[in-house]
Scaffold this motif. Structure first.
Motif, short mmCIF file in Angstrom:
data_model
loop_
_atom_site.label_atom_id
_atom_site.label_comp_id
_atom_site.label_asym_id
_atom_site.label_seq_id
_atom_site.Cartn_x
_atom_site.Cartn_y
_atom_site.Cartn_z
N MET A 1 0.90 -1.02 0.05
CA MET A 1 0.00 0.08 -0.07
C MET A 1 0.84 1.09 0.13
SD MET A 1 -2.97 1.10 2.79
CE MET A 1 -4.29 1.25 1.94
N GLU A 2 0.56 2.22 -0.81
CA GLU A 2 1.14 3.43 -0.81
C GLU A 2 0.39 4.60 -0.27
OE1 GLU A 2 3.83 4.16 -4.16
OE2 GLU A 2 2.80 2.99 -5.14
N ILE A 3 0.92 5.38 0.85
CA ILE A 3 0.33 6.42 1.33
C ILE A 3 0.97 7.67 0.94
CG2 ILE A 3 -0.78 7.35 3.29
CD1 ILE A 3 -1.02 4.46 4.27
N SER A 4 0.35 8.68 0.66
CA SER A 4 0.90 10.12 0.78
C SER A 4 0.39 11.02 1.85
CB SER A 4 0.58 10.83 -0.67
OG SER A 4 1.04 12.03 -0.89
N LEU A 5 1.51 11.43 2.61
CA LEU A 5 1.28 12.02 3.84
C LEU A 5 1.41 13.63 3.38
CD1 LEU A 5 3.21 10.17 6.46
CD2 LEU A 5 0.87 10.21 6.32
N ILE A 6 0.43 14.32 3.43
CA ILE A 6 0.49 15.87 2.98
C ILE A 6 -0.05 16.74 4.15
CG2 ILE A 6 0.38 15.41 0.71
CD1 ILE A 6 -2.67 16.40 0.65
N GLY A 7 0.24 17.81 4.22
CA GLY A 7 -0.32 18.77 4.98
C GLY A 7 0.50 20.09 5.03
N LEU A 8 0.23 21.13 5.69
CA LEU A 8 0.85 22.27 5.62
C LEU A 8 2.03 22.08 6.56
CD1 LEU A 8 -1.84 24.98 6.12
CD2 LEU A 8 -1.00 24.11 4.26
N GLN A 9 2.99 22.89 6.54
CA GLN A 9 4.36 22.77 7.08
C GLN A 9 4.06 22.52 8.70
OE1 GLN A 9 3.46 25.31 5.11
NE2 GLN A 9 3.66 27.14 6.34
N ASN A 10 4.75 21.91 9.42
CA ASN A 10 4.81 21.75 10.91
C ASN A 10 3.28 20.88 11.15
OD1 ASN A 10 7.10 22.98 11.22
ND2 ASN A 10 5.97 25.15 11.16
N ALA A 11 3.00 20.35 10.48
CA ALA A 11 1.48 19.61 10.84
C ALA A 11 1.92 18.26 11.64
CB ALA A 11 0.84 19.28 9.65
N GLY A 12 3.24 17.76 11.25
CA GLY A 12 3.87 16.58 11.79
C GLY A 12 4.09 15.50 11.12
N TYR B 1 -3.92 13.17 4.99
CA TYR B 1 -3.88 14.93 5.17
C TYR B 1 -3.80 14.98 6.62
CZ TYR B 1 -4.15 19.74 4.60
OH TYR B 1 -4.04 21.10 4.39
N LEU B 2 -2.53 15.38 7.09
CA LEU B 2 -2.41 15.99 8.47
C LEU B 2 -2.75 17.18 8.92
CD1 LEU B 2 -0.72 13.34 8.45
CD2 LEU B 2 0.75 14.31 10.27
N TYR B 3 -3.39 17.71 9.83
CA TYR B 3 -3.55 18.78 10.27
C TYR B 3 -3.29 19.12 11.80
CZ TYR B 3 -5.92 23.25 11.63
OH TYR B 3 -5.84 24.60 12.30
N CYS B 4 -2.47 20.12 12.09
CA CYS B 4 -2.04 20.52 13.26
C CYS B 4 -3.17 20.84 14.31
CB CYS B 4 -0.81 21.33 13.52
SG CYS B 4 -0.39 21.67 15.43
N SER B 5 -3.95 20.08 14.92
CA SER B 5 -5.19 20.51 15.57
C SER B 5 -5.00 21.69 16.65
CB SER B 5 -6.00 19.28 16.13
OG SER B 5 -5.15 18.85 17.11
N ALA B 6 -3.59 21.76 17.13
CA ALA B 6 -3.41 22.55 17.90
C ALA B 6 -3.38 24.10 17.37
CB ALA B 6 -1.94 22.36 18.76
N TYR B 7 -3.29 24.35 16.13
CA TYR B 7 -3.14 25.66 15.39
C TYR B 7 -4.45 26.27 15.69
CZ TYR B 7 1.23 24.51 12.98
OH TYR B 7 2.52 24.25 12.85
N SER B 8 -5.55 25.65 15.93
CA SER B 8 -6.89 26.41 15.82
C SER B 8 -7.04 27.66 16.67
CB SER B 8 -7.95 25.25 16.33
OG SER B 8 -7.62 24.92 17.48
N GLN B 9 -6.23 27.69 17.88
CA GLN B 9 -6.30 28.83 18.43
C GLN B 9 -4.84 29.82 18.25
OE1 GLN B 9 -6.74 27.75 22.54
NE2 GLN B 9 -9.02 27.57 22.28
N SER B 10 -3.71 29.08 18.09
CA SER B 10 -2.49 29.59 18.13
C SER B 10 -2.30 30.48 16.50
CB SER B 10 -1.30 28.93 18.17
OG SER B 10 -1.31 27.83 17.17
#
Length: 167
Positions: free
Chosen positions: A1-12, A72-81
């Motif tokens: 299986m191939e998985i592409s991990l994408i997301g904005l910078q610093n998402a992890g 798709y990774l999203y840094c859920s802590a960014y919501s406030q910062s």
């Protein structure tokens, strides 16, 4: 299986790849320049993890890999910062998914860094990212912390089971 991990910078993304591959978390990660690829085997399923850079200058690459699964990774802590990060992230994801080459490809959204204060809940992330409007593909959402292997194990179990059910 191939998985592409994408997301904005610093998402992890790189942290997630390293945790999956080595079971070790490190605070000291450098941003991915371009892309990295790691191969791992979990429960007799070979997984090729593509870690694609999240800086604006690398986002054009996201659509060019012909993969069967998108994460798709999203840094859920960014919501406030950094509240603008969520709207940029949603826009980038929906723009990417509008590409015909990605029609029907399953999508997994990971809300990362749930250990941080002010992190979004799964329900808030689902709503803010507009995931319920994505009816042309399989969509799932998990909340994770790369510091907590239990949350990562749940994601990998889902990926492995998903892979086995498709074969």
């Amino acid at each position: 299986m191939e998985i592409s991990l994408i997301g904005l910078q610093n998402a992890g993304k790189t942290s997630l790849v390293n945790v999956v591959a080595t079971d070790e978390y490190s605070e000291d990660m450098i941003p991915t320049v371009g892309f990295n690829m790691r191969k791992v085997t979990k429960e007799n399923v070979a997984i090729r993890l593509w870690d694609l850079g999240g800086q604006p200058r690398f986002r054009f690459m996201w659509v060019h890999l012909r993969l069967r699964f998108l994460c798709y990774l999203y840094c859920s802590a960014y919501s406030q910062s950094d509240p603008d990060n969520l709207s940029v992230s949603r826009s980038e994801l929906h723009d990417l998914l509008s590409k015909t080459s990605l029609n029907g490809i399953p999508l997994m959204v990971l809300g990362n860094k749930i250990d941080k204060p002010g992190a979004l809940s799964k329900e808030a992330l689902t709503e803010e990212m507009g995931l319920s409007s994505l009816t042309d593909r399989e969509v799932c959402c998990f909340m994770i912390s790369c510091k907590n292997p239990t949350t990562i194990d749940q994601v990998i179990d889902w990926v492995v089971n998903h892979s086995k059910s498709k074969n």
